[in-house]
Design a protein around this motif. Structure first.
Motif, PDB file in Angstrom:
ATOM      1  N   LEU A   9       0.826  -1.208   0.000  1.00 37.21           N
ATOM      2  CA  LEU A   9       0.000   0.000   0.000  1.00 37.21           C
ATOM      3  C   LEU A   9       0.859   1.257   0.000  1.00 37.21           C
ATOM      4  N   VAL A  10       1.904   1.271   0.817  1.00 38.35           N
ATOM      5  CA  VAL A  10       2.766   2.450   0.905  1.00 38.35           C
ATOM      6  C   VAL A  10       3.490   2.683  -0.419  1.00 38.35           C
ATOM      7  N   ILE A  11       4.019   1.612  -1.015  1.00 40.62           N
ATOM      8  CA  ILE A  11       4.751   1.761  -2.275  1.00 40.62           C
ATOM      9  C   ILE A  11       3.824   2.253  -3.385  1.00 40.62           C
ATOM     10  N   THR A  12       2.618   1.702  -3.448  1.00 41.57           N
ATOM     11  CA  THR A  12       1.665   2.138  -4.469  1.00 41.57           C
ATOM     12  C   THR A  12       1.292   3.605  -4.291  1.00 41.57           C
ATOM     13  N   TYR A  13       1.062   4.019  -3.061  1.00 44.92           N
ATOM     14  CA  TYR A  13       0.686   5.410  -2.807  1.00 44.92           C
ATOM     15  C   TYR A  13       1.830   6.367  -3.159  1.00 44.92           C
ATOM     16  N   LEU A  14       3.044   6.036  -2.760  1.00 42.33           N
ATOM     17  CA  LEU A  14       4.176   6.910  -3.060  1.00 42.33           C
ATOM     18  C   LEU A  14       4.441   6.993  -4.561  1.00 42.33           C
ATOM     19  N   LEU A  15       4.230   5.891  -5.261  1.00 49.07           N
ATOM     20  CA  LEU A  15       4.396   5.922  -6.717  1.00 49.07           C
ATOM     21  C   LEU A  15       3.357   6.824  -7.369  1.00 49.07           C
ATOM     22  N   LEU A  16       2.129   6.770  -6.896  1.00 49.20           N
ATOM     23  CA  LEU A  16       1.086   7.636  -7.441  1.00 49.20           C
ATOM     24  C   LEU A  16       1.347   9.105  -7.105  1.00 49.20           C
ATOM     25  N   VAL A  17       1.874   9.349  -5.916  1.00 44.86           N
ATOM     26  CA  VAL A  17       2.222  10.727  -5.556  1.00 44.86           C
ATOM     27  C   VAL A  17       3.295  11.271  -6.489  1.00 44.86           C
ATOM     28  N   ALA A  18       4.277  10.441  -6.821  1.00 42.45           N
ATOM     29  CA  ALA A  18       5.330  10.886  -7.732  1.00 42.45           C
ATOM     30  C   ALA A  18       4.799  11.108  -9.143  1.00 42.45           C
ATOM     31  N   LEU A  19       3.830  10.338  -9.564  1.00 44.41           N
ATOM     32  CA  LEU A  19       3.293  10.485 -10.919  1.00 44.41           C
ATOM     33  C   LEU A  19       2.373  11.700 -11.037  1.00 44.41           C
ATOM     34  N   TYR A  20       1.505  11.900 -10.053  1.00 44.75           N
ATOM     35  CA  TYR A  20       0.536  12.993 -10.120  1.00 44.75           C
ATOM     36  C   TYR A  20       1.044  14.279  -9.474  1.00 44.75           C
ATOM     37  N   ARG A  21       2.158  14.204  -8.751  1.00 45.97           N
ATOM     38  CA  ARG A  21       2.708  15.363  -8.045  1.00 45.97           C
ATOM     39  C   ARG A  21       1.668  15.992  -7.134  1.00 45.97           C
ATOM     40  N   SER A  22       0.935  15.149  -6.474  1.00 48.95           N
ATOM     41  CA  SER A  22      -0.116  15.605  -5.570  1.00 48.95           C
ATOM     42  C   SER A  22      -0.359  14.518  -4.531  1.00 48.95           C
ATOM     43  N   PHE A  23      -0.783  14.945  -3.333  1.00 51.33           N
ATOM     44  CA  PHE A  23      -1.131  13.992  -2.284  1.00 51.33           C
ATOM     45  C   PHE A  23      -2.631  13.707  -2.236  1.00 51.33           C
ATOM     46  N   ARG A  24      -3.421  14.492  -2.952  1.00 47.75           N
ATOM     47  CA  ARG A  24      -4.878  14.344  -2.887  1.00 47.75           C
ATOM     48  C   ARG A  24      -5.397  13.283  -3.848  1.00 47.75           C
ATOM     49  N   TYR A  25      -4.991  13.353  -5.089  1.00 50.10           N
ATOM     50  CA  TYR A  25      -5.514  12.420  -6.085  1.00 50.10           C
ATOM     51  C   TYR A  25      -5.122  10.965  -5.817  1.00 50.10           C
ATOM     52  N   PRO A  26      -3.918  10.667  -5.356  1.00 49.70           N
ATOM     53  CA  PRO A  26      -3.627   9.268  -5.001  1.00 49.70           C
ATOM     54  C   PRO A  26      -4.506   8.716  -3.894  1.00 49.70           C
ATOM     55  N   VAL A  27      -4.991   9.573  -2.995  1.00 49.22           N
ATOM     56  CA  VAL A  27      -5.898   9.091  -1.945  1.00 49.22           C
ATOM     57  C   VAL A  27      -7.193   8.577  -2.565  1.00 49.22           C
TER      58      VAL A  27
END
Length: 270
Positions: free
Chosen positions: A84-102
Motif C-alpha cells: 500500500l505504501v509503495i503504491t501510494y508513493l508511486l502515485l504521488v510521484a506520478l501525479y505530483r499531488s497527495f490528494r488524487y492518489p488518496v
C-alpha cells in the motif's frame, strides 16, 4: 537380572530441542479443518489444562505449521502494508499531488471487500472449504496493484480533459467515464474470465491456488463495478470541499467622497 534389564524395551532415538530432551506428538488435520480454529481449540482444551498439571522442568509447545502460523500472518500483513505504501508513493510521484492518489487508493478497500465476500460465498457452498492460508493472503497483496488501474484511467482522463478543453469538473468527469468505461470493462472482464477456471473448476493442485483465484476474481469484479461511480463522486466531493475552504475575498468599501465643483478660468475670468 541383567538379562531382564537388557531385554527391556527402550526408545530407538532420543530427540533434542534446544539441547533438551523432547517427545514429539504429531497430529494430522482433516482437509476441511481450519488451522487457526484448531490451534485455538488445542490451546483452550489441551495445552492450558496440561500445563497446570505438569511437574517442574516440563513444558508443552506447539511446533510445525502451528508454530509458524503467527509469523506467517505477521509477514503477510507487513507485505500488504508495504505494498500500500509503495503504491501510494508511486502515485504521488506520478501525479505530483497527495490528494488524487488518496482517491485512487479508495479502490483498494472495495477490492478487499469483494475478495472477502467471494471467500464467504465459496465457503458457504457445501463441500467447499477455502482457508485463509498464505496463498489466499497473497491474493489480497496482488489486489493492491490491480484494482487501482481502473481508477487511474478515470482520473487521468479527467485531468487531461480539464487541462486541454478547460471543462468543468462535472463535464470532465462525465466525458471521462463515457470514454474509459468500455476499456475498463474489457480489461477487467478478460482478467476475471482468465482467472475464473482457477477459482471454480477443480483439478489437480487446484486446492492450493483456489483461494488465490477466488480472492482475485471477487475483488477485481466488485471494484470494477463500483469504480465508475465511486471515483467520480469522490473527486467531485473533494473539489467541492476545496472550494468551500478557500478564503473569501475581502470586499473593501470606501465612502463616497464629495466632489467640489471646480471653476475654470477662461481668459483670466472666472
Amino acid at each position: 537380572m541383567w538379562l531382564r534389564w537388557w531385554k527391556r524395551p527402550g526408545p530407538d532415538a532420543i530427540n533434542h530441542v534446544d539441547l533438551e530432551r523432547s517427545i514429539t506428538l504429531t497430529v494430522g488435520l482433516e482437509q476441511t479443518a481450519s488451522l487457526a480454529e484448531t490451534i485455538q481449540l488445542a490451546q483452550e482444551q489441551v495445552l492450558i489444562p496440561l500445563r497446570e498439571t505438569l511437574p517442574p522442568g516440563f513444558r508443552v509447545e506447539l511446533a510445525g505449521s502451528a508454530d509458524i502460523l503467527s509469523d506467517t500472518l505477521f509477514q503477510l500483513g507487513s507485505s500488504f502494508v508495504l505494498s500500500l505504501v509503495i503504491t501510494y508513493l508511486l502515485l504521488v510521484a506520478l501525479y505530483r499531488s497527495f490528494r488524487y492518489p488518496v482517491i485512487i487508493m479508495i479502490t483498494v478497500p472495495m477490492g478487499i471487500a469483494g475478495a472477502v465476500l467471494s471467500l464467504v460465498i465459496a465457503n458457504a457452498i457445501p463441500g467447499v472449504n477455502v482457508p485463509l492460508d498464505m496463498m489466499t493472503g497473497l491474493g489480497f497483496v496482488i489486489l493492491t496493484g490491480v484494482v487501482v488501474n481502473n481508477a487511474i484511467l478515470l482520473l487521468d482522463r479527467t485531468l487531461q480533459l480539464r487541462q486541454e478543453q478547460s471543462l468543468t469538473w462535472d463535464d470532465a468527469l462525465y466525458l471521462a467515464v463515457s470514454d474509459r468505461l468500455r476499456p475498463i470493462f474489457m480489461s477487467a472482464g478478460t482478467s476475471v474470465l482468465g482467472m475464473l477456471p482457477l477459482a471454480v473448476f477443480p483439478g489437480k493442485g487446484a486446492e492450493l491456488y483456489q483461494g488465490l483465484g477466488i480472492a482475485l476474481t471477487g475483488g477485481l469484479a466488485l471494484s470494477t463495478v463500483l469504480t465508475p461511480t465511486v471515483v467520480p463522486a469522490l473527486v467531485r466531493l473533494m473539489e467541492d470541499w476545496r472550494e468551500i475552504r478557500k478564503p473569501r475575498s475581502s470586499i473593501v468599501r470606501t465612502r463616497d467622497a464629495k466632489v467640489k465643483p471646480v471653476k475654470e478660468k477662461v481668459g483670466g475670468r472666472k
